[in-house]
Design a protein around this motif. Structure first.
Motif, PDB file in Angstrom:
ATOM      1  N   GLY A   1      84.564   0.912 127.652  1.00 37.84           N
ATOM      2  CA  GLY A   1      83.422   0.917 128.568  1.00 37.84           C
ATOM      3  C   GLY A   1      82.275   0.049 128.113  1.00 37.84           C
ATOM      4  N   ALA A   2      81.999   0.021 126.818  1.00 36.56           N
ATOM      5  CA  ALA A   2      80.868  -0.749 126.296  1.00 36.56           C
ATOM      6  C   ALA A   2      81.272  -2.206 126.127  1.00 36.56           C
ATOM      7  CB  ALA A   2      80.409  -0.158 124.961  1.00 36.56           C
ATOM      8  N   ARG A   3      81.018  -3.001 127.135  1.00 32.84           N
ATOM      9  CA  ARG A   3      81.465  -4.395 127.140  1.00 32.84           C
ATOM     10  C   ARG A   3      80.510  -5.265 126.333  1.00 32.84           C
ATOM     11  NH1 ARG A   3      81.127  -4.577 133.319  1.00 32.84           N
ATOM     12  NH2 ARG A   3      81.110  -6.832 132.971  1.00 32.84           N
ATOM     13  N   PRO A   4      81.013  -5.962 125.305  1.00 30.23           N
ATOM     14  CA  PRO A   4      80.147  -6.682 124.370  1.00 30.23           C
ATOM     15  C   PRO A   4      79.418  -7.873 124.973  1.00 30.23           C
ATOM     16  CG  PRO A   4      82.462  -7.151 123.923  1.00 30.23           C
ATOM     17  CD  PRO A   4      82.438  -6.038 124.929  1.00 30.23           C
ATOM     18  N   GLU A   5      79.853  -8.364 126.122  1.00 27.81           N
ATOM     19  CA  GLU A   5      79.178  -9.522 126.709  1.00 27.81           C
ATOM     20  C   GLU A   5      77.895  -9.135 127.438  1.00 27.81           C
ATOM     21  OE1 GLU A   5      81.922  -8.007 129.999  1.00 27.81           O
ATOM     22  OE2 GLU A   5      81.959  -8.190 127.806  1.00 27.81           O
TER      23      GLU A   5
ATOM     24  N   LEU B   1      75.039  -0.017 126.316  1.00 26.17           N
ATOM     25  CA  LEU B   1      74.870   1.413 126.082  1.00 26.17           C
ATOM     26  C   LEU B   1      75.105   2.192 127.368  1.00 26.17           C
ATOM     27  CD1 LEU B   1      74.160   3.621 124.086  1.00 26.17           C
ATOM     28  CD2 LEU B   1      71.745   3.280 124.659  1.00 26.17           C
ATOM     29  N   TRP B   2      74.569   1.701 128.460  1.00 23.07           N
ATOM     30  CA  TRP B   2      74.751   2.353 129.758  1.00 23.07           C
ATOM     31  C   TRP B   2      76.227   2.444 130.131  1.00 23.07           C
ATOM     32  CZ3 TRP B   2      73.610   5.026 133.954  1.00 23.07           C
ATOM     33  CH2 TRP B   2      74.267   4.748 135.150  1.00 23.07           C
ATOM     34  N   SER B   3      76.943   1.339 129.984  1.00 18.39           N
ATOM     35  CA  SER B   3      78.355   1.344 130.375  1.00 18.39           C
ATOM     36  C   SER B   3      79.185   2.208 129.437  1.00 18.39           C
ATOM     37  CB  SER B   3      78.905  -0.090 130.432  1.00 18.39           C
ATOM     38  OG  SER B   3      78.794  -0.735 129.182  1.00 18.39           O
ATOM     39  N   GLY B   4      78.832   2.224 128.143  1.00 17.31           N
ATOM     40  CA  GLY B   4      79.536   3.088 127.207  1.00 17.31           C
ATOM     41  C   GLY B   4      79.298   4.556 127.500  1.00 17.31           C
ATOM     42  N   LEU B   5      78.042   4.924 127.792  1.00 21.20           N
ATOM     43  CA  LEU B   5      77.733   6.308 128.141  1.00 21.20           C
ATOM     44  C   LEU B   5      78.402   6.719 129.440  1.00 21.20           C
ATOM     45  CD1 LEU B   5      73.923   6.497 127.255  1.00 21.20           C
ATOM     46  CD2 LEU B   5      75.810   7.643 126.068  1.00 21.20           C
ATOM     47  N   THR B   6      78.402   5.818 130.417  1.00 26.05           N
ATOM     48  CA  THR B   6      79.064   6.130 131.688  1.00 26.05           C
ATOM     49  C   THR B   6      80.551   6.374 131.474  1.00 26.05           C
ATOM     50  OG1 THR B   6      77.446   4.798 132.901  1.00 26.05           O
ATOM     51  CG2 THR B   6      79.488   5.330 134.035  1.00 26.05           C
ATOM     52  N   ALA B   7      81.172   5.558 130.625  1.00 22.25           N
ATOM     53  CA  ALA B   7      82.590   5.751 130.312  1.00 22.25           C
ATOM     54  C   ALA B   7      82.808   7.093 129.623  1.00 22.25           C
ATOM     55  CB  ALA B   7      83.089   4.614 129.428  1.00 22.25           C
ATOM     56  N   PHE B   8      81.909   7.458 128.710  1.00 18.00           N
ATOM     57  CA  PHE B   8      82.012   8.735 128.008  1.00 18.00           C
ATOM     58  C   PHE B   8      81.939   9.901 128.986  1.00 18.00           C
ATOM     59  CE2 PHE B   8      79.840  12.377 126.072  1.00 18.00           C
ATOM     60  CZ  PHE B   8      80.648  12.644 124.977  1.00 18.00           C
ATOM     61  N   PHE B   9      80.923   9.909 129.834  1.00 18.57           N
ATOM     62  CA  PHE B   9      80.749  11.026 130.763  1.00 18.57           C
ATOM     63  C   PHE B   9      81.824  11.042 131.851  1.00 18.57           C
ATOM     64  CE2 PHE B   9      76.253  10.690 129.222  1.00 18.57           C
ATOM     65  CZ  PHE B   9      76.223  11.917 128.595  1.00 18.57           C
ATOM     66  N   THR B  10      82.291   9.872 132.237  1.00 20.39           N
ATOM     67  CA  THR B  10      83.397   9.826 133.200  1.00 20.39           C
ATOM     68  C   THR B  10      84.636  10.461 132.606  1.00 20.39           C
ATOM     69  OG1 THR B  10      82.540   7.820 134.275  1.00 20.39           O
ATOM     70  CG2 THR B  10      84.888   8.298 134.554  1.00 20.39           C
ATOM     71  N   HIS B  11      84.927  10.132 131.357  1.00 23.43           N
ATOM     72  CA  HIS B  11      86.125  10.676 130.708  1.00 23.43           C
ATOM     73  C   HIS B  11      86.006  12.186 130.518  1.00 23.43           C
ATOM     74  CE1 HIS B  11      89.781  10.342 128.233  1.00 23.43           C
ATOM     75  NE2 HIS B  11      89.250  11.352 127.562  1.00 23.43           N
ATOM     76  N   THR B  12      84.873  12.665 130.024  1.00 25.25           N
ATOM     77  CA  THR B  12      84.736  14.100 129.783  1.00 25.25           C
ATOM     78  C   THR B  12      84.739  14.894 131.090  1.00 25.25           C
ATOM     79  OG1 THR B  12      82.311  13.855 129.632  1.00 25.25           O
ATOM     80  CG2 THR B  12      83.561  13.837 127.571  1.00 25.25           C
ATOM     81  N   ALA B  13      84.256  14.272 132.184  1.00 26.81           N
ATOM     82  CA  ALA B  13      84.295  14.953 133.487  1.00 26.81           C
ATOM     83  C   ALA B  13      85.712  15.008 134.048  1.00 26.81           C
ATOM     84  CB  ALA B  13      83.367  14.241 134.472  1.00 26.81           C
ATOM     85  N   ARG B  14      86.468  13.946 133.835  1.00 26.76           N
ATOM     86  CA  ARG B  14      87.844  13.905 134.349  1.00 26.76           C
ATOM     87  C   ARG B  14      88.801  14.743 133.519  1.00 26.76           C
ATOM     88  NH1 ARG B  14      88.396   7.382 135.617  1.00 26.76           N
ATOM     89  NH2 ARG B  14      87.168   7.377 137.569  1.00 26.76           N
ATOM     90  N   HIS B  15      88.434  14.997 132.269  1.00 28.82           N
ATOM     91  CA  HIS B  15      89.301  15.741 131.359  1.00 28.82           C
ATOM     92  C   HIS B  15      88.524  16.900 130.722  1.00 28.82           C
ATOM     93  CE1 HIS B  15      92.193  12.420 131.716  1.00 28.82           C
ATOM     94  NE2 HIS B  15      91.154  11.618 131.576  1.00 28.82           N
TER      95      HIS B  15
END
Length: 232
Positions: free
Chosen positions: A79-83, A90-104
């Motif tokens: 989720g945390a894209r280095p470019e 940080l936003w994309s990494g956090l969104t990926a984290f919360f998306t994953h924990t919500a789906r699982h």
């Protein structure tokens, strides 16, 4: 109860099927209350087959922890894209984290609640996952701070505590989001960004809050923090 009839399928597929059932059971029932009979029935296999593949309840639980930990860390890294700029990373990494924990949610319950409270061996597995995520977030913040300060020698120790705090806040917020109807991953990530990025943004600009009595700080409503150069 009669023997459960099973169809032939590759071992790896069958094992994932058992792990799916185990994560669901452990997440909902808890480690102590979950039974191998229940897991086998949910997986559609016989209990002896579960033991044949995964040896014991302890080994099965460890396998669940490792699988869920690997999936979560991979989701955050992807989720945390280095470019992207630092705040977007940080936003994309956090969104990926919360998306994953919500789906699982069962997997998150296994990692954040069950594994931490049922013995050192299980807790150590989760601690290793958490250390990897903290290290990743530390490097993300450090790279952004070094670039903002034009200081390639900025020390990792200066931002590692921020990464610890940020990961801890994300963990607590994931629990809250999963328990609060209607809260989306985007809303959870936005909440944490609003809480954290104002401070991190000041850090990137070289502005530091200092405690009262240390020559600055916020000691009254509306007071402004002292502007200092980055600590060396």
């Amino acid at each position: 109860m009669g023997a459960v009839k099973t169809k032939r399928m590759p071992r790896a597929v069958r094992e994932q099927q058992m792990l799916d059932a185990a994560v669901r059971t452990f997440g909902n029932r808890g480690y102590m209350a979950a039974s191998m009979d229940e897991i086998a029935e949910l997986a559609g296999v016989s209990k002896p087959l579960v033991y044949l593949y995964l040896n014991s309840k302890e080994d099965l639980f460890t396998a669940c922890i490792r699988r869920e930990a690997r999936a979560l860390t991979e989701a955050v890294r992807a989720g945390a894209r280095p470019e992207l700029p630092a705040d977007r990373q940080l936003w994309s990494g956090l969104t990926a984290f919360f998306t994953h924990t919500a789906r699982h949610p069962d997997g998150w319950a296994v990692l954040h609640l069950q594994a931490r409270t049922h013995g050192e061996v299980f807790a150590a597995e989760v601690a290793a996952m958490r250390a990897e995520i903290v290290a990743f977030v530390t490097q993300l913040i450090l790279a952004a701070a070094r670039e903002a300060h034009r200081d390639p020698d900025l020390r990792e120790a200066e931002v590692s505590g921020l990464a610890e705090a940020l990961v801890g806040a994300a963990e607590s917020l994931a629990d809250w989001a999963n328990a609060t109807p209607g809260v989306t991953a985007r809303q959870a990530a936005t909440t944490l960004m609003n809480f954290a990025w104002a401070g991190l943004g000041d850090l990137m600009a070289g502005r530091h809050w200092t405690p009262p009595g240390d020559g600055g700080g916020v000691d009254a409503p509306g007071a402004q923090s002292e502007v200092t150069s980055p600590v060396r």
